[in-house]
Every structure is written in C-alpha cells, then in structure tokens.
Motif scaffolding. Structure first.
Motif, PDB file in Angstrom:
ATOM      1  N   LYS A  65       0.485  -1.010  -0.108  1.00 24.53           N
ATOM      2  CA  LYS A  65      -0.669  -0.011  -0.142  1.00 24.53           C
ATOM      3  C   LYS A  65       0.852   1.440   0.075  1.00 24.53           C
ATOM      4  O   LYS A  65       1.983   0.923   1.065  1.00 24.53           O
ATOM      5  CB  LYS A  65      -0.849  -0.369   1.675  1.00 24.53           C
ATOM      6  N   ASP A  91      -3.232   4.856   0.644  1.00 29.45           N
ATOM      7  CA  ASP A  91      -4.277   3.969   0.964  1.00 29.45           C
ATOM      8  C   ASP A  91      -3.710   3.562   2.276  1.00 29.45           C
ATOM      9  O   ASP A  91      -4.549   2.664   3.577  1.00 29.45           O
ATOM     10  CB  ASP A  91      -3.463   2.668   0.567  1.00 29.45           C
ATOM     11  N   THR A  92      -2.684   3.912   3.013  1.00 31.38           N
ATOM     12  CA  THR A  92      -1.977   3.600   4.090  1.00 31.38           C
ATOM     13  C   THR A  92      -2.467   4.619   5.286  1.00 31.38           C
ATOM     14  O   THR A  92      -3.361   3.787   6.365  1.00 31.38           O
ATOM     15  CB  THR A  92      -0.594   3.644   4.347  1.00 31.38           C
ATOM     16  N   GLY A  95      -8.118   4.230   8.979  1.00 31.50           N
ATOM     17  CA  GLY A  95      -9.868   5.078  10.027  1.00 31.50           C
ATOM     18  C   GLY A  95      -9.469   6.325  10.292  1.00 31.50           C
ATOM     19  O   GLY A  95     -10.383   6.031  11.189  1.00 31.50           O
ATOM     20  N   SER A 142      -6.708   3.498   5.089  1.00 36.24           N
ATOM     21  CA  SER A 142      -6.854   2.135   6.264  1.00 36.24           C
ATOM     22  C   SER A 142      -6.925   2.200   7.437  1.00 36.24           C
ATOM     23  O   SER A 142      -7.751   1.780   8.295  1.00 36.24           O
ATOM     24  CB  SER A 142      -6.455   0.794   5.501  1.00 36.24           C
TER      25      SER A 142
END
Length: 151
Positions: A20, A24-25, A30, A28
């Motif tokens: 990632k 993206d990291t 959150g 993900s």
C-alpha cells in the motif's frame, strides 16, 4: 507448468494487494479521514501515491478538529493555501524514527520544520504520537496537531 504459472499469478496478486502506498495506508488506518479529504481537495493524492519515498507527518482527525470549523472550511476551499499546509507535512525521503535527529528539516513545501527530541519527539508544536507506519513508498509518523508553515 500451467499450475505453477497460475500459482505464481495468485501469489503476485496477493503480494500486490498487501503493498500500500502512503495514501492507502493512511485511509485504511481509519483516523485520517480529514487528511484524506484535504489531500483530495488539494490534488495531492496522485503525488503521494507516486514512487517517493516520502516521510509524512500525518495529523489525525482529532488534530484537524482543533482547528475551528470555519477556519478549516476556508482552508479546504483555498487550494493554494491547503497545498502549502499539506506539503509542509511531507519530507522527501524515508526517515524512520530511529533516524530522527533534532534540528531543522526541509519540507516538500520549501520551509523547514523544527524537530525536537528533548521530551518525546515534537515537530514544531505537534507531538509525534505514533511512528514508523510503513508504506511501499515511504513512512507515516502520526502527529496530534496540524502544523502550519510560516507565512
């Protein structure tokens, strides 16, 4: 031979799915929804999905919540100012926590961040609360405050 090729393709796809980039990291994890929104508004998503490497001092949603709503909304609407603020959180290269030294570090935005290590690691007025979240194109260090470049 066909089974081996099919198996290799499945393995390669699984490995690619695990790799990632910084964006993206962060998504993900959150806790960077506001940062992701800001990166999108500034048009910086593709840059941080690029090869890098980058070191990103990533403010959490709670860090962005410290900014009064009207001020944050105005920042999100001003692409030039938003880009300056976001790129002030990015350093070229991959700097892991073990490599951090006190002093000035040049950001992608062009101005220096001041890193201090006397009572935990601080970046300007932001405390680094989590380090070394690795991505395939760099590393993320989580900070508790949005840092603003000198104007």
């Amino acid at each position: 031979m066909k089974k081996w090729i099919a198996g290799a393709a499945v393995f390669a796809a699984a490995f690619a799915a695990q790799a990632k980039d910084i964006v993206d990291t962060a998504v993900s994890a959150g806790q960077f929804k506001t940062l992701a929104t800001a990166l999108q508004a500034a048009g910086l998503v593709d840059t941080l999905k690029g090869p890098g490497p980058f070191t990103v001092f990533a403010p959490t949603d709670e860090a962005f919540a410290k900014i009064p709503k009207a001020q944050l909304d105005a920042l999100l609407a001003d692409k030039a100012k938003l880009t300056a603020v976001l790129t002030y959180h990015v350093v070229a290269g991959k700097v892991m926590a073990a490599d951090v030294k006190a002093g000035a570090v040049k950001t992608v935005q062009g101005k220096d961040l001041t890193v201090s290590t006397s009572s935990g690691v601080m970046v300007n007025n932001a405390k680094v609360v989590k380090t070394d979240i690795t991505a395939d194109n760099g590393v993320i260090h989580v900070i508790d405050t949005v840092v603003l470049p000198p104007m």
